[in-house]
Design a protein around this motif. Structure first.
Motif, PDB file in Angstrom:
ATOM      1  N   UNK A  95       0.948  -1.321   0.040  1.00 46.82           N
ATOM      2  CA  UNK A  95      -0.092  -0.075  -0.045  1.00 46.82           C
ATOM      3  C   UNK A  95       0.811   1.209   0.038  1.00 46.82           C
ATOM      4  N   UNK A  96       0.698   2.096  -1.194  1.00 42.57           N
ATOM      5  CA  UNK A  96       1.499   3.423  -1.123  1.00 42.57           C
ATOM      6  C   UNK A  96       0.406   4.395  -0.627  1.00 42.57           C
ATOM      7  N   UNK A  97       0.467   5.347   0.387  1.00 40.75           N
ATOM      8  CA  UNK A  97      -0.712   6.101   0.760  1.00 40.75           C
ATOM      9  C   UNK A  97      -0.083   7.387   1.388  1.00 40.75           C
ATOM     10  N   UNK A  98      -0.664   8.433   1.144  1.00 38.37           N
ATOM     11  CA  UNK A  98      -0.275   9.922   1.536  1.00 38.37           C
ATOM     12  C   UNK A  98      -1.665  10.492   2.132  1.00 38.37           C
ATOM     13  N   UNK A  99      -1.893  10.850   3.264  1.00 38.32           N
ATOM     14  CA  UNK A  99      -3.000  11.560   4.035  1.00 38.32           C
ATOM     15  C   UNK A  99      -2.875  12.988   3.257  1.00 38.32           C
ATOM     16  N   UNK A 100      -1.765  13.633   3.259  1.00 37.49           N
ATOM     17  CA  UNK A 100      -1.764  15.170   2.653  1.00 37.49           C
ATOM     18  C   UNK A 100      -2.199  15.326   1.201  1.00 37.49           C
ATOM     19  N   UNK A 101      -1.860  14.055   0.360  1.00 38.24           N
ATOM     20  CA  UNK A 101      -2.286  13.921  -0.924  1.00 38.24           C
ATOM     21  C   UNK A 101      -3.354  13.248  -1.390  1.00 38.24           C
ATOM     22  N   UNK A 102      -3.984  12.764  -0.299  1.00 43.28           N
ATOM     23  CA  UNK A 102      -5.300  11.940  -0.460  1.00 43.28           C
ATOM     24  C   UNK A 102      -4.898  10.932  -1.499  1.00 43.28           C
ATOM     25  N   UNK A 103      -3.780  10.190  -1.351  1.00 43.75           N
ATOM     26  CA  UNK A 103      -3.612   9.145  -2.257  1.00 43.75           C
ATOM     27  C   UNK A 103      -3.687   7.780  -1.551  1.00 43.75           C
ATOM     28  N   UNK A 104      -4.242   6.819  -1.820  1.00 42.24           N
ATOM     29  CA  UNK A 104      -4.264   5.386  -1.269  1.00 42.24           C
ATOM     30  C   UNK A 104      -4.217   4.420  -2.460  1.00 42.24           C
ATOM     31  N   UNK A 105      -3.126   3.997  -2.792  1.00 42.93           N
ATOM     32  CA  UNK A 105      -3.006   3.094  -3.663  1.00 42.93           C
ATOM     33  C   UNK A 105      -2.324   1.400  -3.268  1.00 42.93           C
ATOM     34  N   UNK A 106      -3.167   0.321  -3.583  1.00 41.24           N
ATOM     35  CA  UNK A 106      -2.760  -0.984  -3.370  1.00 41.24           C
ATOM     36  C   UNK A 106      -2.172  -1.577  -4.598  1.00 41.24           C
ATOM     37  N   UNK A 107      -0.920  -1.979  -4.493  1.00 45.04           N
ATOM     38  CA  UNK A 107      -0.210  -2.513  -5.546  1.00 45.04           C
ATOM     39  C   UNK A 107       0.109  -4.050  -5.698  1.00 45.04           C
ATOM     40  N   UNK A 212       6.937  -5.115  -9.056  1.00 39.63           N
ATOM     41  CA  UNK A 212       5.525  -4.311  -8.990  1.00 39.63           C
ATOM     42  C   UNK A 212       5.000  -4.654 -10.328  1.00 39.63           C
ATOM     43  N   UNK A 213       3.824  -5.325  -9.912  1.00 38.66           N
ATOM     44  CA  UNK A 213       3.011  -5.920 -11.315  1.00 38.66           C
ATOM     45  C   UNK A 213       2.486  -4.675 -12.115  1.00 38.66           C
ATOM     46  N   UNK A 214       2.221  -3.568 -11.615  1.00 39.45           N
ATOM     47  CA  UNK A 214       1.750  -2.519 -12.503  1.00 39.45           C
ATOM     48  C   UNK A 214       2.836  -1.943 -13.452  1.00 39.45           C
ATOM     49  N   UNK A 215       3.988  -2.447 -13.222  1.00 39.80           N
ATOM     50  CA  UNK A 215       5.137  -2.186 -14.267  1.00 39.80           C
ATOM     51  C   UNK A 215       4.877  -3.114 -15.440  1.00 39.80           C
ATOM     52  N   UNK A 216       4.374  -3.886 -15.335  1.00 39.64           N
ATOM     53  CA  UNK A 216       4.276  -5.119 -16.431  1.00 39.64           C
ATOM     54  C   UNK A 216       3.531  -4.768 -17.487  1.00 39.64           C
TER      55      UNK A 216
END
Length: 343
Positions: A95-107, A212-216
């Protein structure tokens, strides 16, 4: 009638002929003289009743008793990864997340592992296309469970089965093209053939870091955990017996690895001993059962309807008894062929 029995030395030519039919991605039985001969020699050595080797390959053939033709092959490895490393990818999540940027990504990620070292493996299941009818595939696959139920001391308590991964009509694996080719610089078929003979090169060339599978490429991502069309029925059969995909895939084609505890397999858990009465006039009809003998080198398994005639006594047609090489009063192991049924 179809009967499954341990492979014998005279089955060598039939095994070689089956190997010519398997096609790309079928790692455990390829169109290769050396591999086929090694597999036959390993299997013949495994059926030694005086030893319980830590590593052994138990191979079985399906024979048409009417014609004497061998139409299928299946096997069980007693333990994988003890002499040669056993690799697969574990599919995970970061999980890559940032409260400040309101980003939450599951990879999704891929990490190379040896987690299944020592497990027993179902392997080398192939049925000639002309014999793919009348539930022959179910008999061929599930006969192995009857053997393991009879000789549990020869196997690990954990069982896996690698399913052939997706490839297109030209035999091209998108998972391999999107990942493996970058590290091996060879075609999928060549890499698959090499892996069946020597796995050392895998350790030398595969990336050790998390991927990271999203790079495939998109088609490579979609192939993760996807089963080859020809293997999908085998996957469903094993899942109906209790095996499950738990996030491990093949490092070459991305095919799923199914696993279960041995004692949780339906055919093993529900099988029972009965004595048999032979009736030469009996016309078999009704629900199909797996029936197997209790011998080791002379193990045999077939499927047939049967009739209960008393406490732990069943009636079998004479033709079935002949195929199993058993006589009146013999003890056999039985279980319904299909899941959801009980004896």
């Amino acid at each position: 009638m179809m009967v499954v029995r341990p492979i014998q030395e005279h089955d060598g030519p039939a095994l070689r002929e089956l190997a010519r039919k398997t096609g790309p991605g079928f790692t455990s039985l390829q169109d290769n003289d050396r591999q086929v001969q090694q597999k036959l020699e390993s299997a013949l050595a495994a059926f030694n009743p005086d030893e319980v080797p830590e590593e052994a390959l138990y191979l079985f053939v399906m024979e048409d008793t009417d014609s004497g033709e061998v139409v299928g092959i299946c096997g069980v490895e007693a333990a994988v990864g003890l002499s040669d490393p056993w690799y697969n990818y574990r599919v995970g999540t970061l999980v890559h997340a940032s409260r400040e940027l309101k980003v939450y990504n599951q990879i999704n990620t891929l990490t190379i592992t040896n987690d299944h070292t020592g497990y027993s493996e179902l392997c080398t299941l192939f049925l000639s296309p002309d014999a793919r009818h009348s539930k022959n595939g179910s008999l061929l696959s599930k006969s192995r469970f009857m053997f393991m139920a009879e000789f549990p001391q020869r196997f690990n308590e954990h069982l896996i089965a690698e399913m052939r991964g997706y490839s297109d009509e030209n035999g091209v694996s998108p998972f391999w093209e999107g990942l493996g080719r970058h590290f091996f610089s060879i075609d999928f078929t060549q890499a698959d053939q090499l892996s069946s003979m020597d796995k050392v090169f895998i350790a030398e060339l595969m990336p050790k870091n998390t991927i990271y599978t999203n790079l495939l490429p998109k088609d490579a991502q979609e192939a993760i955990g996807k089963t080859h069309e020809a293997t999908t029925p085998a996957r469903r059969l094993l899942e109906n017996e209790g095996m499950r995909y738990t996030g491990y895939i093949d490092i070459f084609d991305g095919g799923p690895t199914l696993e279960a505890r041995l004692n949780d397999i339906r055919a093993i858990q529900d099988s029972r001993y009965v004595k048999i009465h032979i009736d030469s006039t009996l016309e078999p009809e009704g629900e199909l059962y797996l029936v197997s003998t209790t011998g080791f080198t002379d193990f045999r398994c077939c499927m047939t309807p049967l009739t209960a005639v008393g406490n732990h006594v069943v009636t079998l047609p004479a033709k079935v008894a002949e195929a199993l090489n058993i006589t009146e009063g013999s003890t056999v192991r039985v279980v319904p062929l299909s899941s959801g049924r009980r004896f």
